[in-house]
Design an enzyme around this catalytic site. Structure first.
Site, PDB file in Angstrom:
ATOM      1  N   HIS A 110       0.814  -1.222   0.000  1.00 47.49           N
ATOM      2  CA  HIS A 110       0.000   0.000   0.000  1.00 47.49           C
ATOM      3  C   HIS A 110       0.848   1.272   0.000  1.00 47.49           C
ATOM      4  O   HIS A 110       0.335   2.354  -0.303  1.00 47.49           O
ATOM      5  CB  HIS A 110      -0.983   0.001   1.179  1.00 47.49           C
ATOM      6  N   ASP A 149       0.141  -7.759   1.839  1.00 49.25           N
ATOM      7  CA  ASP A 149       0.428  -6.331   1.695  1.00 49.25           C
ATOM      8  C   ASP A 149       1.933  -6.071   1.588  1.00 49.25           C
ATOM      9  O   ASP A 149       2.463  -5.148   2.202  1.00 49.25           O
ATOM     10  CB  ASP A 149      -0.168  -5.540   2.876  1.00 49.25           C
ATOM     11  N   GLY A 182       3.432   6.123   7.882  1.00 47.09           N
ATOM     12  CA  GLY A 182       4.835   6.397   7.557  1.00 47.09           C
ATOM     13  C   GLY A 182       5.751   5.301   8.061  1.00 47.09           C
ATOM     14  O   GLY A 182       6.823   5.059   7.503  1.00 47.09           O
ATOM     15  N   ASN A 183       5.325   4.599   9.143  1.00 44.41           N
ATOM     16  CA  ASN A 183       6.061   3.424   9.610  1.00 44.41           C
ATOM     17  C   ASN A 183       5.820   2.214   8.711  1.00 44.41           C
ATOM     18  O   ASN A 183       6.584   1.237   8.767  1.00 44.41           O
ATOM     19  CB  ASN A 183       5.642   3.035  11.030  1.00 44.41           C
ATOM     20  N   SER A 184       4.774   2.265   7.907  1.00 41.63           N
ATOM     21  CA  SER A 184       4.413   1.125   7.061  1.00 41.63           C
ATOM     22  C   SER A 184       5.588   0.681   6.200  1.00 41.63           C
ATOM     23  O   SER A 184       6.228   1.496   5.524  1.00 41.63           O
ATOM     24  CB  SER A 184       3.244   1.490   6.151  1.00 41.63           C
ATOM     25  N   THR A 195       2.925  -3.370   9.114  1.00 44.68           N
ATOM     26  CA  THR A 195       1.936  -3.248   8.039  1.00 44.68           C
ATOM     27  C   THR A 195       0.700  -2.445   8.396  1.00 44.68           C
ATOM     28  O   THR A 195       0.006  -1.942   7.510  1.00 44.68           O
ATOM     29  CB  THR A 195       1.502  -4.649   7.553  1.00 44.68           C
ATOM     30  N   ILE A 214      -1.919  -0.428  11.842  1.00 41.24           N
ATOM     31  CA  ILE A 214      -2.230  -0.113  13.239  1.00 41.24           C
ATOM     32  C   ILE A 214      -3.736  -0.222  13.436  1.00 41.24           C
ATOM     33  O   ILE A 214      -4.520   0.042  12.524  1.00 41.24           O
ATOM     34  CB  ILE A 214      -1.735   1.298  13.632  1.00 41.24           C
ATOM     35  N   LEU A 215      -4.113  -0.627  14.634  1.00 36.94           N
ATOM     36  CA  LEU A 215      -5.528  -0.757  14.954  1.00 36.94           C
ATOM     37  C   LEU A 215      -5.993   0.503  15.678  1.00 36.94           C
ATOM     38  O   LEU A 215      -5.370   0.922  16.659  1.00 36.94           O
ATOM     39  CB  LEU A 215      -5.752  -1.978  15.846  1.00 36.94           C
TER      40      LEU A 215
END
Length: 305
Positions: free
Chosen positions: A148, A178, A255-257, A273, A275-276
């Site tokens: 993504h 992902d 941005g951490n993705s 990948t 965050i909740l």
């Protein structure tokens, strides 16, 4: 000649190895004269931080000065092991040593990459679409990130730890997890690949560090623990559900993705990948998810552990 991906055996698996596996311990560890219950442990915890190197240099200076001061009319007095141990411990207790999380971040940082995606506006100019994170897994410029992060981008640009930049292409994808695999077009001479570590013996409560570019700021480091294993997560858009994820509580934000989730040894166990968040703000409330590195490595066609 560039090296293939690096793998690390699990620390827990090594701990339960058969007695004959003792021969596989690195020579410098087995032969160390400082393997004592007090001093040896302190030195093992110190790592190879530049601070520790300076502390050792200071210690050598102290020992040299001590040998001069101890020289009396009858000649020099030999330094004993007790003198050396006391001087080393005195130096260690007066130095601020880096934490385990700081050492882990320092080890992984050369392999962390800023990933920027661009689209074209009506004038044909590049417009930044978003910022994510990637991690180098092979030093010929092969990088793992989230699909993504790069999806629908017309142009990709990487910035490496040394500040150099490169265009990149997507050379592989694993949509069900992902994941995307990138190839840098220009490779720094000293590019460092991360070490990948099996997740088979991870346990809830194990400490981990996430390194990336939350909101484009970074590289930023956050520390926490693994809070669950085998989790499932559905993206906020509800387009797909990903299973068998590592749940962690080290702070992660947009941005951490695509960034690495690493152990205190600085070895990659997952790719961050998602965050909740029960709200629509997409900010961290304490639960993050990472794809296990076994799945991530398979997306790049790397052999299993």
């Amino acid at each position: 000649m560039r090296q293939p991906a690096l793998y690390s055996r699990s620390a827990r698996a090594a701990a339960v190895a058969a007695p004959e596996a003792v021969d596989t311990v690195p020579q410098e560890t087995a032969a160390s004269p400082l393997r004592t219950t007090g001093l040896g442990q302190r030195l093992a915890q110190a790592g190879t931080s530049p601070r520790v190197m300076w502390a050792c240099m200071a210690l050598l200076g102290m020992l040299l000065l001590a040998s001069v001061l101890l020289r009396g009319p009858g000649g020099a007095r030999e330094l004993t092991q007790k003198d050396i141990d006391a001087a080393v411990l005195r130096t260690l207790t007066t130095q601020n040593l880096p934490s385990a999380a700081a050492r882990a971040a320092e080890k992984i940082r050369p392999s962390v990459v800023r990933v920027m995606s661009f689209t074209k506006n009506k004038k044909g100019e590049d417009v930044e679409q978003g910022v994510g994170t990637g991690v180098v897994i092979v030093d010929k410029g092969v990088i793992l990130t989230n699909l993504h992060v790069v999806q629908s981008a017309q142009t990709l640009r990487l910035v490496f730890a040394d500040g150099s930049a490169s265009a990149a292409s997507v050379i592989g994808a694993q949509p069900e997890n992902d994941l995307a695999v990138l190839q840098a077009h220009t490779i720094p001479d000293d590019l460092s690949a991360a070490t990948l570590r099996s997740t088979t013996d991870l346990l809830p409560g194990d400490p981990v560090v996430a390194v990336g570019f939350p909101f484009g700021i970074g590289p930023s480091t956050s520390a926490g623990v693994i809070s669950g294993l085998g989790r499932s997560f559905r993206s906020p858009e509800g387009e797909q559900e990903i299973g068998n994820l590592i749940q962690f509580d080290a702070a992660a934000n947009p941005g951490n993705s695509g960034g690495p989730l690493v152990t205190m040894d600085g070895e990659v166990v997952g790719i961050v990948t998602g965050i909740l968040n029960p709200t629509n703000h997409r900010t961290f409330v304490g639960i993050g998810f990472a794809v296990p590195i076994e799945s991530a490595a398979s997306a790049a066609g790397l052999p299993p552990f």
